[in-house]
Write a protein that holds these residues in place. Sequence first.
Motif, PDB file in Angstrom:
ATOM      1  N   ARG A 156       1.900  40.691 -11.304  1.00  0.00           N
ATOM      2  CA  ARG A 156       2.970  41.610 -11.741  1.00  0.00           C
ATOM      3  C   ARG A 156       3.661  42.235 -10.525  1.00  0.00           C
ATOM      4  N   LYS A 163      -2.293  35.702 -20.155  1.00  0.00           N
ATOM      5  CA  LYS A 163      -2.419  37.160 -20.203  1.00  0.00           C
ATOM      6  C   LYS A 163      -1.155  37.843 -19.686  1.00  0.00           C
ATOM      7  N   LEU A 164      -0.257  37.055 -19.105  1.00  0.00           N
ATOM      8  CA  LEU A 164       1.003  37.589 -18.569  1.00  0.00           C
ATOM      9  C   LEU A 164       2.222  36.826 -19.066  1.00  0.00           C
ATOM     10  N   ILE A 168      -3.886  39.222 -12.517  1.00  0.00           N
ATOM     11  CA  ILE A 168      -2.666  39.519 -13.270  1.00  0.00           C
ATOM     12  C   ILE A 168      -1.967  40.755 -12.706  1.00  0.00           C
TER      13      ILE A 168
END
Length: 359
Positions: free
Chosen positions: A127, A47-48, A123
């Motif tokens: 970040r 997802k990242l 996530i």
Amino acid sequence: MTITAVIMAGGKGERFWPKSRTHLPKQFLNISGSKSMIQQTIARLEKLIDITHIFIVTNELYAELIRAQIPNLPADNIIIEPIGRNTAPCVGLASLIIEEKFPDSTMVVLPSDHIIENDEGFIKILRTAVEVAREKDNLVTLGIQPTYPETGYGYIESTKQIQKVNDLDVHKVNKFVEKPDLETAQSYLDSGNFFWNSGIFIWKTDVIRNYIKQLMPDMHDVLETLKKAFQTDTDRNQLIRNEFYKMPDQSIDYGIMEKVSNIYVIPCVFGWDDVGSWTALDRINDRDENGNVIKGNILNLDTKRCIIESNGKLIATLGIEDLIIVDTEDVTLICTKDKAQEVKLLLKELRTQKLDQYL
């Protein structure tokens, strides 16, 4: 800005014996959900981070399992250690290979066998951790907000120096501390500035390589030998086999994290569990009206606070409390919950008696 990930997947998950075995350890098992733990870790990271930027460090026993369970992972992204040497050599070798491919990357280093329930929250925190790591060459770790006085985890003590980044608190780390006794763990919980050490780290690749050079010069020398050899020899696995034995057997916590000052911890609440032993099933599964975690063909009467898992045949219980019963094809484990952390003693005895077929 390139983000890469290093998943550490060489462990044997011995405290999850007899389900976790040498040929199929915990990270390749479906403990919770519809996928294995390592598949869940990959899906979360994707997802990242693109799959081409995700690397897995493991040993030769598990390389084929990884290829089977994660077929879209590039073959070159499986880094094989010939022998276990703790987390510092794992990180060092991965950083060398990643620095060559993605020289300006930020690395996320994490275990393969942890449960995280809130992927979105995880996530978001990653970040932010990447931002903090890229600012002034910081080292960043994720600290789990403790909910009870756990004696099986290491802890991170934070200072009162806190900054806000993306609405998240980022604490300056004071020190890492080893697994405490119960009284000390309770004092950590009461203080409010101690966090469980998640074993998840974020840093720029060139920064961790520089710290290895400064603080672990012997390991740096081995890595430099490999770096030069990689430029002329295409059989990298053989080169690693030849040199890896010279690596120190040391954790990244002890080798680097406990010796530097620019470390930050981000407190996390995203449904984390390291699934370190069978009692973790109490925390990650629903329990019946008597506090039991039941899986498989079970008949239980007057049974309370037990963890029972059947491999197919009927397990019938009557009048028992606080037990772990796990039945596999060739082994049945029965132990009290308070001995769950000591299951490895059984494996030690199996080795002593040369009963390796049960390991």
